[in-house]
Design a protein around this motif. Structure first.
Motif, PDB file in Angstrom:
ATOM      1  N   LEU A  14       0.848  -1.178   0.000  1.00 43.06           N
ATOM      2  CA  LEU A  14       0.000   0.000   0.000  1.00 43.06           C
ATOM      3  C   LEU A  14       0.891   1.236   0.000  1.00 43.06           C
ATOM      4  O   LEU A  14       1.816   1.330   0.805  1.00 43.06           O
ATOM      5  N   VAL A  15       0.605   2.180  -0.881  1.00 43.86           N
ATOM      6  CA  VAL A  15       1.407   3.393  -0.991  1.00 43.86           C
ATOM      7  C   VAL A  15       0.490   4.606  -0.972  1.00 43.86           C
ATOM      8  O   VAL A  15      -0.321   4.787  -1.879  1.00 43.86           O
ATOM      9  N   GLU A  16       0.647   5.448   0.062  1.00 38.73           N
ATOM     10  CA  GLU A  16      -0.168   6.649   0.193  1.00 38.73           C
ATOM     11  C   GLU A  16       0.502   7.844  -0.479  1.00 38.73           C
ATOM     12  O   GLU A  16       1.724   7.893  -0.614  1.00 38.73           O
ATOM     13  N   SER A  17      -0.317   8.823  -0.842  1.00 44.39           N
ATOM     14  CA  SER A  17       0.183  10.078  -1.383  1.00 44.39           C
ATOM     15  C   SER A  17      -0.888  11.145  -1.200  1.00 44.39           C
ATOM     16  O   SER A  17      -2.034  10.840  -0.895  1.00 44.39           O
ATOM     17  N   GLY A  18      -0.514  12.393  -1.384  1.00 50.54           N
ATOM     18  CA  GLY A  18      -1.460  13.486  -1.314  1.00 50.54           C
ATOM     19  C   GLY A  18      -1.356  14.350  -0.076  1.00 50.54           C
ATOM     20  O   GLY A  18      -1.994  15.406   0.001  1.00 50.54           O
ATOM     21  N   GLY A  19      -0.575  13.933   0.915  1.00 54.03           N
ATOM     22  CA  GLY A  19      -0.414  14.728   2.122  1.00 54.03           C
ATOM     23  C   GLY A  19       0.358  16.004   1.844  1.00 54.03           C
ATOM     24  O   GLY A  19       1.228  16.042   0.967  1.00 54.03           O
ATOM     25  N   ASP A  20       0.052  17.052   2.608  1.00 58.56           N
ATOM     26  CA  ASP A  20       0.685  18.341   2.383  1.00 58.56           C
ATOM     27  C   ASP A  20       0.447  19.244   3.589  1.00 58.56           C
ATOM     28  O   ASP A  20      -0.291  18.890   4.511  1.00 58.56           O
ATOM     29  N   SER A  21       1.081  20.403   3.574  1.00 57.07           N
ATOM     30  CA  SER A  21       0.829  21.431   4.573  1.00 57.07           C
ATOM     31  C   SER A  21      -0.206  22.376   3.980  1.00 57.07           C
ATOM     32  O   SER A  21       0.045  22.992   2.939  1.00 57.07           O
ATOM     33  N   GLY A  69      -9.093   0.857   4.952  1.00 56.74           N
ATOM     34  CA  GLY A  69      -9.391   1.981   5.814  1.00 56.74           C
ATOM     35  C   GLY A  69      -8.281   3.001   5.903  1.00 56.74           C
ATOM     36  O   GLY A  69      -7.145   2.761   5.477  1.00 56.74           O
ATOM     37  N   TRP A  70      -8.634   4.145   6.455  1.00 53.62           N
ATOM     38  CA  TRP A  70      -7.681   5.205   6.734  1.00 53.62           C
ATOM     39  C   TRP A  70      -7.577   5.399   8.241  1.00 53.62           C
ATOM     40  O   TRP A  70      -8.594   5.462   8.944  1.00 53.62           O
ATOM     41  N   PHE A  71      -6.359   5.480   8.736  1.00 48.23           N
ATOM     42  CA  PHE A  71      -6.081   5.755  10.133  1.00 48.23           C
ATOM     43  C   PHE A  71      -5.198   6.989  10.210  1.00 48.23           C
ATOM     44  O   PHE A  71      -4.544   7.354   9.235  1.00 48.23           O
ATOM     45  N   MET A  80      -0.198  12.052  10.895  1.00 49.21           N
ATOM     46  CA  MET A  80       0.271  11.167   9.844  1.00 49.21           C
ATOM     47  C   MET A  80      -0.903  10.273   9.478  1.00 49.21           C
ATOM     48  O   MET A  80      -1.492   9.632  10.352  1.00 49.21           O
ATOM     49  N   TYR A  81      -1.246  10.230   8.204  1.00 51.94           N
ATOM     50  CA  TYR A  81      -2.369   9.439   7.743  1.00 51.94           C
ATOM     51  C   TYR A  81      -1.880   8.159   7.071  1.00 51.94           C
ATOM     52  O   TYR A  81      -1.006   8.199   6.202  1.00 51.94           O
ATOM     53  N   TYR A  82      -2.458   7.024   7.475  1.00 48.44           N
ATOM     54  CA  TYR A  82      -2.056   5.716   6.976  1.00 48.44           C
ATOM     55  C   TYR A  82      -3.207   5.008   6.279  1.00 48.44           C
ATOM     56  O   TYR A  82      -4.350   5.049   6.736  1.00 48.44           O
ATOM     57  N   CYS A  83      -2.886   4.334   5.202  1.00 44.31           N
ATOM     58  CA  CYS A  83      -3.814   3.448   4.524  1.00 44.31           C
ATOM     59  C   CYS A  83      -3.584   2.038   5.057  1.00 44.31           C
ATOM     60  O   CYS A  83      -2.437   1.638   5.269  1.00 44.31           O
ATOM     61  N   ALA A  84      -4.652   1.280   5.303  1.00 43.26           N
ATOM     62  CA  ALA A  84      -4.525  -0.067   5.837  1.00 43.26           C
ATOM     63  C   ALA A  84      -5.540  -1.007   5.191  1.00 43.26           C
ATOM     64  O   ALA A  84      -6.566  -0.567   4.672  1.00 43.26           O
ATOM     65  N   ALA A  85      -5.259  -2.318   5.243  1.00 46.32           N
ATOM     66  CA  ALA A  85      -6.151  -3.310   4.660  1.00 46.32           C
ATOM     67  C   ALA A  85      -6.119  -4.606   5.450  1.00 46.32           C
ATOM     68  O   ALA A  85      -5.118  -4.936   6.096  1.00 46.32           O
ATOM     69  N   PRO A  98      -3.433  -6.099   9.099  1.00 48.59           N
ATOM     70  CA  PRO A  98      -2.063  -6.595   8.886  1.00 48.59           C
ATOM     71  C   PRO A  98      -1.268  -5.848   7.823  1.00 48.59           C
ATOM     72  O   PRO A  98      -0.039  -5.926   7.817  1.00 48.59           O
ATOM     73  N   TYR A  99      -1.935  -5.139   6.938  1.00 48.09           N
ATOM     74  CA  TYR A  99      -1.246  -4.466   5.837  1.00 48.09           C
ATOM     75  C   TYR A  99      -1.342  -2.960   5.981  1.00 48.09           C
ATOM     76  O   TYR A  99      -2.431  -2.402   6.164  1.00 48.09           O
ATOM     77  N   TRP A 100      -0.190  -2.295   5.860  1.00 48.29           N
ATOM     78  CA  TRP A 100      -0.107  -0.851   6.070  1.00 48.29           C
ATOM     79  C   TRP A 100       0.792  -0.167   5.051  1.00 48.29           C
ATOM     80  O   TRP A 100       1.783  -0.735   4.592  1.00 48.29           O
ATOM     81  N   GLY A 101       0.436   1.064   4.720  1.00 42.98           N
ATOM     82  CA  GLY A 101       1.319   1.900   3.937  1.00 42.98           C
ATOM     83  C   GLY A 101       2.274   2.611   4.869  1.00 42.98           C
ATOM     84  O   GLY A 101       2.220   2.456   6.094  1.00 42.98           O
ATOM     85  N   GLN A 102       3.181   3.405   4.312  1.00 40.60           N
ATOM     86  CA  GLN A 102       4.181   4.099   5.119  1.00 40.60           C
ATOM     87  C   GLN A 102       3.691   5.422   5.684  1.00 40.60           C
ATOM     88  O   GLN A 102       4.352   6.010   6.540  1.00 40.60           O
ATOM     89  N   GLY A 103       2.549   5.887   5.238  1.00 41.04           N
ATOM     90  CA  GLY A 103       1.967   7.098   5.769  1.00 41.04           C
ATOM     91  C   GLY A 103       2.259   8.333   4.940  1.00 41.04           C
ATOM     92  O   GLY A 103       3.252   8.401   4.221  1.00 41.04           O
ATOM     93  N   THR A 104       1.373   9.317   5.052  1.00 41.15           N
ATOM     94  CA  THR A 104       1.561  10.604   4.400  1.00 41.15           C
ATOM     95  C   THR A 104       1.135  11.694   5.382  1.00 41.15           C
ATOM     96  O   THR A 104       0.070  11.616   5.996  1.00 41.15           O
ATOM     97  N   GLN A 105       1.984  12.695   5.558  1.00 40.84           N
ATOM     98  CA  GLN A 105       1.759  13.724   6.568  1.00 40.84           C
ATOM     99  C   GLN A 105       0.790  14.792   6.084  1.00 40.84           C
ATOM    100  O   GLN A 105       0.931  15.325   4.982  1.00 40.84           O
ATOM    101  N   VAL A 106      -0.184  15.114   6.933  1.00 42.17           N
ATOM    102  CA  VAL A 106      -1.106  16.216   6.680  1.00 42.17           C
ATOM    103  C   VAL A 106      -0.947  17.207   7.825  1.00 42.17           C
ATOM    104  O   VAL A 106      -1.170  16.864   8.986  1.00 42.17           O
ATOM    105  N   THR A 107      -0.554  18.425   7.505  1.00 40.36           N
ATOM    106  CA  THR A 107      -0.368  19.463   8.502  1.00 40.36           C
ATOM    107  C   THR A 107      -1.301  20.621   8.187  1.00 40.36           C
ATOM    108  O   THR A 107      -1.250  21.188   7.090  1.00 40.36           O
ATOM    109  N   VAL A 108      -2.154  20.962   9.144  1.00 39.83           N
ATOM    110  CA  VAL A 108      -3.145  22.020   8.957  1.00 39.83           C
ATOM    111  C   VAL A 108      -2.778  23.204   9.836  1.00 39.83           C
ATOM    112  O   VAL A 108      -2.668  23.084  11.054  1.00 39.83           O
ATOM    113  N   SER A 109      -2.584  24.360   9.218  1.00 42.82           N
ATOM    114  CA  SER A 109      -2.249  25.581   9.935  1.00 42.82           C
ATOM    115  C   SER A 109      -3.115  26.749   9.511  1.00 42.82           C
ATOM    116  O   SER A 109      -3.094  27.803  10.107  1.00 42.82           O
TER     117      SER A 109
END
Length: 121
Positions: free
Chosen positions: A4-11, A35-37, A92-97, A110-121
């Motif tokens: 699983l590979v996440e993308s799209g995170g940003d500040s 799911g998303w965690f 940090m947002y993770y995709c899981a299955a 049992p299955y997880w991506g490496q995560g993508t950071q979302v920072t809200v300011s």
């Protein structure tokens, strides 16, 4: 074998509407949950949203009405559309299955991506 590979995170600024993506590979089953965690510093990882067999969905109360989970089965991609972001959504947002019905606790996946950071300011 499942990747699983996440993308799209940003500040982003409060009120922003980014969309996270998760590309899945190496799995083909009739019964599955995706799911998303998210996990903020010094806090436990928590479920944001999940989807069973690309159908029924569930959301955490903190994001219900603002976030939408969806899946493009043809492209094996899971999405999380995030609207009206708040500073408390920073994490940090993770995709899981998992290859069964959905459960809320992260330890059941049992299955997880490496995560993508979302920072809200």
């Amino acid at each position: 074998h499942v990747q699983l590979v996440e993308s799209g995170g940003d500040s982003v600024q409060a009120g922003g509407s980014p969309r996270l993506s998760c590309v899945a590979s190496g799995y083909s089953g009739n019964s599955y949950c995706m799911g998303w965690f998210r996990q903020a510093p010094e806090k436990e990882r928590q479920r944001v949203a999940d989807m069973f067999r690309a159908g029924p969905t569930s959301y955490a109360s903190s994001v219900k009405g603002r976030f939408t989970i969806s899946e493009d089965t043809a492209e094996n991609t899971l999405f999380l559309q995030m609207n009206s972001l708040k500073p408390e959504d920073t994490a940090m947002y993770y995709c899981a299955a998992r290859d069964s019905y959905c459960l809320s606790h992260h330890s059941s996946f049992p299955y997880w991506g490496q995560g993508t950071q979302v920072t809200v300011s």
